[in-house]
Scaffold this motif. Structure first.
Motif, PDB file in Angstrom:
ATOM      1  N   SER A  84       4.519   4.119   1.841  1.00 58.45           N
ATOM      2  CA  SER A  84       5.531   4.785   1.067  1.00 58.45           C
ATOM      3  C   SER A  84       6.904   3.994   1.599  1.00 58.45           C
ATOM      4  O   SER A  84       7.002   3.956   2.847  1.00 58.45           O
ATOM      5  CB  SER A  84       5.574   6.107   0.971  1.00 58.45           C
ATOM      6  N   ALA A 104       9.648   5.846   1.003  1.00 59.83           N
ATOM      7  CA  ALA A 104      10.797   6.774   1.463  1.00 59.83           C
ATOM      8  C   ALA A 104      10.965   6.893   2.542  1.00 59.83           C
ATOM      9  O   ALA A 104      10.062   6.733   3.726  1.00 59.83           O
ATOM     10  CB  ALA A 104       9.978   8.076   0.791  1.00 59.83           C
ATOM     11  N   LEU A 105      12.094   7.000   3.178  1.00 63.75           N
ATOM     12  CA  LEU A 105      12.583   7.252   4.464  1.00 63.75           C
ATOM     13  C   LEU A 105      11.687   8.373   5.145  1.00 63.75           C
ATOM     14  O   LEU A 105      11.421   8.257   6.206  1.00 63.75           O
ATOM     15  CB  LEU A 105      13.987   7.604   4.644  1.00 63.75           C
ATOM     16  N   ASN A 106      11.491   9.428   4.607  1.00 66.00           N
ATOM     17  CA  ASN A 106      10.690  10.617   5.371  1.00 66.00           C
ATOM     18  C   ASN A 106       9.359  10.247   5.283  1.00 66.00           C
ATOM     19  O   ASN A 106       8.414  11.084   6.170  1.00 66.00           O
ATOM     20  CB  ASN A 106      11.085  12.005   4.664  1.00 66.00           C
ATOM     21  N   ALA A 107       8.748   9.121   4.991  1.00 68.86           N
ATOM     22  CA  ALA A 107       7.305   8.598   5.190  1.00 68.86           C
ATOM     23  C   ALA A 107       7.173   8.076   6.506  1.00 68.86           C
ATOM     24  O   ALA A 107       6.124   8.067   7.117  1.00 68.86           O
ATOM     25  CB  ALA A 107       6.917   7.819   4.189  1.00 68.86           C
ATOM     26  N   TRP A 108       8.468   7.587   7.407  1.00 71.02           N
ATOM     27  CA  TRP A 108       7.918   7.054   8.586  1.00 71.02           C
ATOM     28  C   TRP A 108       8.393   8.072   9.672  1.00 71.02           C
ATOM     29  O   TRP A 108       9.318   8.573   9.652  1.00 71.02           O
ATOM     30  CB  TRP A 108       9.208   5.988   8.756  1.00 71.02           C
ATOM     31  N   THR A 109       7.364   7.958  10.783  1.00 74.76           N
ATOM     32  CA  THR A 109       7.649   8.784  11.816  1.00 74.76           C
ATOM     33  C   THR A 109       7.510   7.849  13.207  1.00 74.76           C
ATOM     34  O   THR A 109       6.606   7.003  13.109  1.00 74.76           O
ATOM     35  CB  THR A 109       6.645  10.027  11.963  1.00 74.76           C
ATOM     36  N   SER A 136      15.242   3.198  13.813  1.00 71.33           N
ATOM     37  CA  SER A 136      16.567   3.144  13.074  1.00 71.33           C
ATOM     38  C   SER A 136      16.535   2.129  12.256  1.00 71.33           C
ATOM     39  O   SER A 136      15.832   1.076  12.098  1.00 71.33           O
ATOM     40  CB  SER A 136      17.792   3.084  13.896  1.00 71.33           C
ATOM     41  N   ASN A 160       3.184   5.171   8.980  1.00 74.60           N
ATOM     42  CA  ASN A 160       3.589   5.681   7.455  1.00 74.60           C
ATOM     43  C   ASN A 160       2.749   6.633   6.871  1.00 74.60           C
ATOM     44  O   ASN A 160       1.450   6.201   7.053  1.00 74.60           O
ATOM     45  CB  ASN A 160       3.798   4.393   6.775  1.00 74.60           C
ATOM     46  N   SER A 161       3.278   7.649   6.325  1.00 74.48           N
ATOM     47  CA  SER A 161       2.188   8.575   5.857  1.00 74.48           C
ATOM     48  C   SER A 161       1.735   8.277   4.503  1.00 74.48           C
ATOM     49  O   SER A 161       0.752   9.042   3.827  1.00 74.48           O
ATOM     50  CB  SER A 161       3.121   9.980   5.849  1.00 74.48           C
ATOM     51  N   ARG A 216      -2.657   8.447   7.974  1.00 68.21           N
ATOM     52  CA  ARG A 216      -1.541   7.594   7.935  1.00 68.21           C
ATOM     53  C   ARG A 216      -1.997   6.123   8.375  1.00 68.21           C
ATOM     54  O   ARG A 216      -2.825   5.962   9.162  1.00 68.21           O
ATOM     55  CB  ARG A 216      -0.633   8.262   8.916  1.00 68.21           C
ATOM     56  N   HIS A 262      12.783   5.597  -2.635  1.00 66.68           N
ATOM     57  CA  HIS A 262      11.349   5.983  -2.984  1.00 66.68           C
ATOM     58  C   HIS A 262      10.768   4.648  -3.701  1.00 66.68           C
ATOM     59  O   HIS A 262       9.679   4.387  -3.198  1.00 66.68           O
ATOM     60  CB  HIS A 262      11.043   7.251  -3.953  1.00 66.68           C
TER      61      HIS A 262
END
Length: 507
Positions: A51, A53-58, A66, A98-99, A177, A270
């Motif tokens: 994905s 999307a920024l919130n998919a990366w951890t 960053s 990545n989720s 993931r 997205h």
């Protein structure tokens, strides 16, 4: 007695009525009448599993992530990178995950293709391996593969591995993931930039950067003969593909992409922009469907003006800004480039030559081109935008039918449209009551494309409201029945309704 005689006479008259049903249809039923409309492939039809999307990366095990504006671009279309700092004092895998979209479906014995670009901003003596793996969210490794990387690599390099999972996720769960990691002790203190991280399962007909096989094959069983891709105002690169298709060389779109300096289409919003015009045209050709392609026609939504002016489908008018007539020329040229990319003879234009270089030397089949999308929202400016686009393009592509997207015959357009695109989102009751919608339309040579239709709410006073206010999350028997009644009218009037596409296909 007289009343009884009169009643009997009435019955007799009724019995005398003869209804003759012809076995031959009054007009041919076009195969394009039962099509599908589609807005975004990310997470569904498109095979890419990561994905954007920024919130998919951890981060994994203390890595610092960053997004930076890279001084050295992978390509002019990819100006940003994922900047990863590997901390000191860590052991075990360190990196990022990545989720995917609603998780990642993982099955054993399926081979996934994973790839990424990397470079070290500053040369170092590091020598090690990057491990790419599919894991459950709890950290169970389902499958992995490793590839060597070097600290001396200060220019961008793409690496690709194959991952074949040997462990199945519990109960077929999609809570999985995609992980890229280095050995924490070996990579301590290193900084690495990454870009274009990608994970693909097998694709439909083995197309590179192609469609997800299981979804595409399901679509084939429906025997759809028409495919409308409406860009829905979302970021797209219509002509030239991102690096996963063309390699690390030129990926600049022929269309202008107007980006804020701190926004990356690949990491911060997205849509991934990985699915482009070439993939859609290949998909239609592989599936035996006729494409209807839209061109951006000079009007765009205000919320997108800082992102871009070009999309695969079109820029929604939505009360947004329209390009002044005097400034339309470069956008008309872009539309010509887009059409030439699809149907131009190899060698006769840069766009056609580009298509050939991407593996499709022969022109695609294309009959219909929409000029804009839902331009009843910007109907005043559509008068000059339609005129200037169609007059210029018709002289270059006389074989193409150009479809107007304003309300039918309002405003009055010149040249007179031969086809209109009609959109309707309403209640099941509206659809049932309007099954005769086209019966009264004049047979004056104008034809109609029911480009988007769906019963999406039970509340006629708030069609686009929330589920609590009647909005339908998924089709129901009630909505489907209303649509089916409406579709009988499309078929009955298919002497003038030449195509229709149910919207949208995939959530």
């Amino acid at each position: 007695m007289k009343s009884i005689v009169a009643l009997l006479a009435l019955f007799g008259a009724a019995r005398a009525v003869t209804v003759t049903v012809s076995a031959t249809a009054s007009h041919p039923i076009p195969t394009t009448l039962w099509g599908q409309m589609f807005e975004s492939g990310d997470g569904g039809l498109y095979g890419e599993r990561t994905s954007a999307a920024l919130n998919a990366w951890t981060a994994i095990n203390g890595a610092t992530l960053s997004v930076i504006a890279e001084s050295t671009h992978v390509s002019s279309a990819l100006p940003n990178a994922l900047h990863v700092v590997f901390p000191s004092g860590r052991t075990g895998p360190v990196g990022f995950a990545n989720s995917g979209y609603f998780g990642i479906k993982v099955t054993t014995s399926t081979t996934y293709s994973a790839s990424f670009f990397y470079r070290f901003p500053t040369s170092s003596s590091f020598r090690g391996t990057a491990t790419l793996s599919l894991q459950t969210t709890s950290g169970t490794i389902l499958g992995s593969s490793s590839v060597s990387i070097s600290g001396a690599q200060t220019s961008w390099q793409q690496l690709t591995v194959q991952i074949t999972p040997t462990v199945a996720p519990p109960s077929g769960s999609t809570a999985n993931r995609f992980v890229l990691s280095l050995d924490g002790a070996a990579a301590a203190g290193q900084t690495v930039n990454f870009a274009m991280l990608s994970l693909f399962p097998p694709t439909f007909k083995g197309r590179a950067n192609g469609m997800r096989a299981d979804v595409a094959e399901a679509e084939i069983t429906w025997k759809v003969k028409l495919w409308l891709n409406d860009g829905n105002g979302t970021p797209r690169k219509p002509l030239r593909k991102v690096a996963s298709v063309t390699g690390a060389t030129s990926t600049q779109s022929t269309f202008p992409v107007l980006l804020d300096t701190n926004i990356s289409l690949d990491l911060l919003v997205h849509p991934s922009s990985g699915l482009g015009l070439l993939e859609y045209l290949n998909w239609c050709e592989d599936s035996g469907m006729q494409p209807i392609m839209a061109i951006w026609a000079g009007s765009y939504a205000p919320e997108l003006r800082h992102l871009l002016l070009s999309v695969i489908g079109s820029g929604f008018a939505l009360g947004g800004t329209s390009v002044a007539e005097a400034a339309l020329t470069p956008y008309i040229q872009q539309a010509a480039d887009q059409i030439n990319f699809a149907i131009g003879v190899n060698g006769t234009s840069a766009a056609a030559t580009l298509r050939a270089s991407l593996g499709h030397p022969e022109p695609f089949k294309l009959t219909f081109v929409e000029v804009g999308n839902e331009d009843f929202f910007a109907s005043t400016s559509y008068i000059y935008r339609w005129r200037d686009f169609v007059n210029a393009l018709k002289s270059q592509f006389p074989q193409i039918h150009f479809i107007a997207t304003s309300n039918t015959f309002n405003p009055v357009l010149s040249p007179v449209p031969t086809e209109y695109d009609v959109h309707v989102y309403q209640t099941p009751t509206w659809f049932a009551q309007n099954s005769f919608f086209y019966d009264g339309f004049q047979r004056n040579g104008t034809k109609y494309f029911e480009g988007e239709y769906a019963a999406i709410s039970t509340n006629a006073n708030d069609i686009f409201g929330t589920p609590a206010d009647g909005r339908l999350t998924f089709p129901t028997m009630q909505s489907s029945s209303g649509e089916a009644a409406f579709m009988t009218g499309l078929e009955r009037n298919s002497d003038i309704v030449f195509a229709a596409s149910y919207a949208p296909l995939l959530n």
